[in-house]
Design a protein around this motif. Structure first.
Motif, PDB file in Angstrom:
ATOM      1  N   GLU A  30      21.856  55.156  23.441  1.00 44.49           N
ATOM      2  CA  GLU A  30      23.315  55.295  23.489  1.00 44.49           C
ATOM      3  C   GLU A  30      23.738  56.330  24.522  1.00 44.49           C
ATOM      4  O   GLU A  30      24.714  56.132  25.257  1.00 44.49           O
ATOM      5  N   ASP A  31      22.982  57.442  24.593  1.00 43.71           N
ATOM      6  CA  ASP A  31      23.268  58.458  25.615  1.00 43.71           C
ATOM      7  C   ASP A  31      23.138  57.867  27.014  1.00 43.71           C
ATOM      8  O   ASP A  31      23.984  58.100  27.890  1.00 43.71           O
ATOM      9  N   ALA A  32      22.070  57.115  27.227  1.00 39.61           N
ATOM     10  CA  ALA A  32      21.828  56.532  28.547  1.00 39.61           C
ATOM     11  C   ALA A  32      22.918  55.542  28.927  1.00 39.61           C
ATOM     12  O   ALA A  32      23.451  55.574  30.047  1.00 39.61           O
ATOM     13  N   LEU A  33      23.284  54.671  27.991  1.00 37.05           N
ATOM     14  CA  LEU A  33      24.296  53.653  28.289  1.00 37.05           C
ATOM     15  C   LEU A  33      25.663  54.282  28.537  1.00 37.05           C
ATOM     16  O   LEU A  33      26.421  53.826  29.405  1.00 37.05           O
ATOM     17  N   ALA A  34      25.982  55.345  27.797  1.00 38.11           N
ATOM     18  CA  ALA A  34      27.258  56.031  28.009  1.00 38.11           C
ATOM     19  C   ALA A  34      27.302  56.662  29.397  1.00 38.11           C
ATOM     20  O   ALA A  34      28.333  56.623  30.084  1.00 38.11           O
ATOM     21  N   PHE A  35      26.190  57.247  29.830  1.00 36.54           N
ATOM     22  CA  PHE A  35      26.146  57.858  31.155  1.00 36.54           C
ATOM     23  C   PHE A  35      26.254  56.798  32.245  1.00 36.54           C
ATOM     24  O   PHE A  35      26.964  56.984  33.242  1.00 36.54           O
ATOM     25  N   ILE A  36      25.557  55.683  32.072  1.00 36.78           N
ATOM     26  CA  ILE A  36      25.635  54.596  33.055  1.00 36.78           C
ATOM     27  C   ILE A  36      27.071  54.101  33.185  1.00 36.78           C
ATOM     28  O   ILE A  36      27.581  53.895  34.291  1.00 36.78           O
ATOM     29  N   ALA A  37      27.747  53.930  32.038  1.00 29.79           N
ATOM     30  CA  ALA A  37      29.143  53.489  32.065  1.00 29.79           C
ATOM     31  C   ALA A  37      30.022  54.496  32.795  1.00 29.79           C
ATOM     32  O   ALA A  37      30.931  54.124  33.554  1.00 29.79           O
ATOM     33  N   ALA A  38      29.757  55.773  32.574  1.00 31.14           N
ATOM     34  CA  ALA A  38      30.553  56.819  33.234  1.00 31.14           C
ATOM     35  C   ALA A  38      30.339  56.792  34.745  1.00 31.14           C
ATOM     36  O   ALA A  38      31.288  56.985  35.519  1.00 31.14           O
ATOM     37  N   MET A  39      29.113  56.564  35.184  1.00 29.82           N
ATOM     38  CA  MET A  39      28.839  56.499  36.617  1.00 29.82           C
ATOM     39  C   MET A  39      29.480  55.268  37.256  1.00 29.82           C
ATOM     40  O   MET A  39      29.988  55.337  38.382  1.00 29.82           O
ATOM     41  N   LYS A  40      29.475  54.152  36.535  1.00 27.97           N
ATOM     42  CA  LYS A  40      30.123  52.953  37.070  1.00 27.97           C
ATOM     43  C   LYS A  40      31.638  53.155  37.194  1.00 27.97           C
ATOM     44  O   LYS A  40      32.262  52.654  38.126  1.00 27.97           O
ATOM     45  N   LYS A  41      32.192  53.924  36.274  1.00 30.56           N
ATOM     46  CA  LYS A  41      33.612  54.229  36.353  1.00 30.56           C
ATOM     47  C   LYS A  41      33.907  55.193  37.495  1.00 30.56           C
ATOM     48  O   LYS A  41      34.875  55.026  38.241  1.00 30.56           O
ATOM     49  N   LYS A  42      33.041  56.195  37.655  1.00 32.67           N
ATOM     50  CA  LYS A  42      33.231  57.181  38.712  1.00 32.67           C
ATOM     51  C   LYS A  42      33.100  56.533  40.085  1.00 32.67           C
ATOM     52  O   LYS A  42      33.908  56.796  40.992  1.00 32.67           O
ATOM     53  N   TYR A  43      32.080  55.684  40.242  1.00 29.01           N
ATOM     54  CA  TYR A  43      31.830  55.032  41.525  1.00 29.01           C
ATOM     55  C   TYR A  43      32.229  53.564  41.450  1.00 29.01           C
ATOM     56  O   TYR A  43      31.462  52.673  41.818  1.00 29.01           O
ATOM     57  N   TRP A  44      33.442  53.321  41.010  1.00 29.90           N
ATOM     58  CA  TRP A  44      33.920  51.950  40.790  1.00 29.90           C
ATOM     59  C   TRP A  44      33.990  51.146  42.092  1.00 29.90           C
ATOM     60  O   TRP A  44      33.918  49.908  42.078  1.00 29.90           O
ATOM     61  N   ASP A  45      34.129  51.840  43.211  1.00 26.23           N
ATOM     62  CA  ASP A  45      34.295  51.148  44.487  1.00 26.23           C
ATOM     63  C   ASP A  45      32.976  50.939  45.227  1.00 26.23           C
ATOM     64  O   ASP A  45      32.963  50.436  46.352  1.00 26.23           O
ATOM     65  N   ALA A  46      31.862  51.312  44.604  1.00 22.84           N
ATOM     66  CA  ALA A  46      30.559  51.142  45.253  1.00 22.84           C
ATOM     67  C   ALA A  46      30.083  49.700  45.108  1.00 22.84           C
ATOM     68  O   ALA A  46      30.475  48.984  44.178  1.00 22.84           O
ATOM     69  N   ARG A  47      29.209  49.288  46.026  1.00 22.40           N
ATOM     70  CA  ARG A  47      28.663  47.931  45.974  1.00 22.40           C
ATOM     71  C   ARG A  47      27.717  47.763  44.782  1.00 22.40           C
ATOM     72  O   ARG A  47      27.727  46.721  44.105  1.00 22.40           O
ATOM     73  N   HIS A  48      26.914  48.785  44.495  1.00 23.25           N
ATOM     74  CA  HIS A  48      25.928  48.684  43.418  1.00 23.25           C
ATOM     75  C   HIS A  48      25.806  50.016  42.681  1.00 23.25           C
ATOM     76  O   HIS A  48      25.895  51.078  43.298  1.00 23.25           O
ATOM     77  N   ASN A  49      25.590  49.950  41.373  1.00 25.72           N
ATOM     78  CA  ASN A  49      25.217  51.104  40.550  1.00 25.72           C
ATOM     79  C   ASN A  49      23.973  50.706  39.756  1.00 25.72           C
ATOM     80  O   ASN A  49      24.066  50.214  38.628  1.00 25.72           O
ATOM     81  N   CYS A  50      22.819  50.884  40.362  1.00 28.66           N
ATOM     82  CA  CYS A  50      21.560  50.490  39.736  1.00 28.66           C
ATOM     83  C   CYS A  50      21.057  51.628  38.850  1.00 28.66           C
ATOM     84  O   CYS A  50      21.363  52.790  39.101  1.00 28.66           O
ATOM     85  N   TYR A  51      20.290  51.283  37.827  1.00 30.29           N
ATOM     86  CA  TYR A  51      19.867  52.342  36.910  1.00 30.29           C
ATOM     87  C   TYR A  51      18.476  52.084  36.350  1.00 30.29           C
ATOM     88  O   TYR A  51      17.943  50.969  36.411  1.00 30.29           O
ATOM     89  N   ALA A  52      17.929  53.163  35.800  1.00 27.54           N
ATOM     90  CA  ALA A  52      16.665  53.084  35.056  1.00 27.54           C
ATOM     91  C   ALA A  52      16.657  54.225  34.058  1.00 27.54           C
ATOM     92  O   ALA A  52      17.206  55.295  34.315  1.00 27.54           O
TER      93      ALA A  52
END
Length: 212
Positions: A30-52
């Motif tokens: 849950e911590d990881a998914l919340a952070f990923i969502a926050a990064m996608k929101k922060k960098y909404w205009d980026a082409r890709h937000n890849c994660y691991a």
């Protein structure tokens, strides 16, 4: 085990594409998914937000995503870096702003791997281990000997209390506790007691012991 104590951020540029790696600790999925969502929101205009991310004492929970990059060119290479560094309970998001030049599959793998490595280098990675917090009581003649002994073994002095006797507290890997008690007893000619002994998890951060 190795964990992220303080997350970091690093950016590299490959053929005009910007790759921004952001690293954070994550104790649960849950911590990881919340952070990923926050990064996608922060960098909404980026082409890709890849994660691991990897979670668990044996890294039993492993997830990654290419987020639109060619399959196997982003998420999996990112995950391989985390596994290769043997870190636990952490998540990394690499944000890509496309620069107009195609990198090819090999170029993408190298760029995403390099980004994660840079993100880890910008973070504070610590070794969390099982240990013993030990209290040592002695008379004033034994203090210097104990302090010298702790220093020679690279063990931190957590605190000290001076009354009619002296109480010192230190911390060490659990496998060293028996040997330290023996060494202290010998150094003080038996004038030391061990009134407190507690099993703990800890790490040394910037020369200081941090308990978990």
């Amino acid at each position: 085990m190795k964990i992220v104590y303080r997350g970091g951020e690093a950016e590299i540029v490959e053929k005009k594409s910007r790759f921004i790696a952001t690293v954070r600790p994550a104790d649960t999925e849950e911590d990881a998914l919340a952070f990923i969502a926050a990064m996608k929101k922060k960098y909404w205009d980026a082409r890709h937000n890849c994660y691991a991310y990897v979670i668990g004492g044996r890294q039993e929970l492993q997830r990654c995503s290419d987020d639109g990059e060619p399959q196997g060119t982003a998420g999996r290479p990112m995950l391989e870096v985390l596994l290769g560094e043997d870190v636990h309970n952490m998540v990394v998001v690499v944000t890509r702003y496309f620069g107009g030049v195609l990198l090819g599959t090999g170029g993408l793998v190298r760029a995403y791997s390099k980004s994660v490595q840079a993100g880890l280098e910008s973070s504070t990675i610590i070794e969390k281990q099982e240990g013993v917090r030990l209290a040592i009581r002695t008379d004033y003649t034994g203090v210097g000997r104990i302090q010298y002994l702790l220093g020679s073994k690279g063990l931190p002095l957590l605190d000290s209390e001076y009354t009619d006797t002296v109480l010192l507290r230190t911390i060490m890997p659990k496998e060293q506790a028996a040997a330290l008690r023996e060494a202290v007893t010998e150094a003080t000619a038996g004038r030391a007691e061990f009134p407190e002994e507690e099993a703990v998890c800890y790490a040394i951060v910037d020369g200081e012991a941090v308990l978990f």
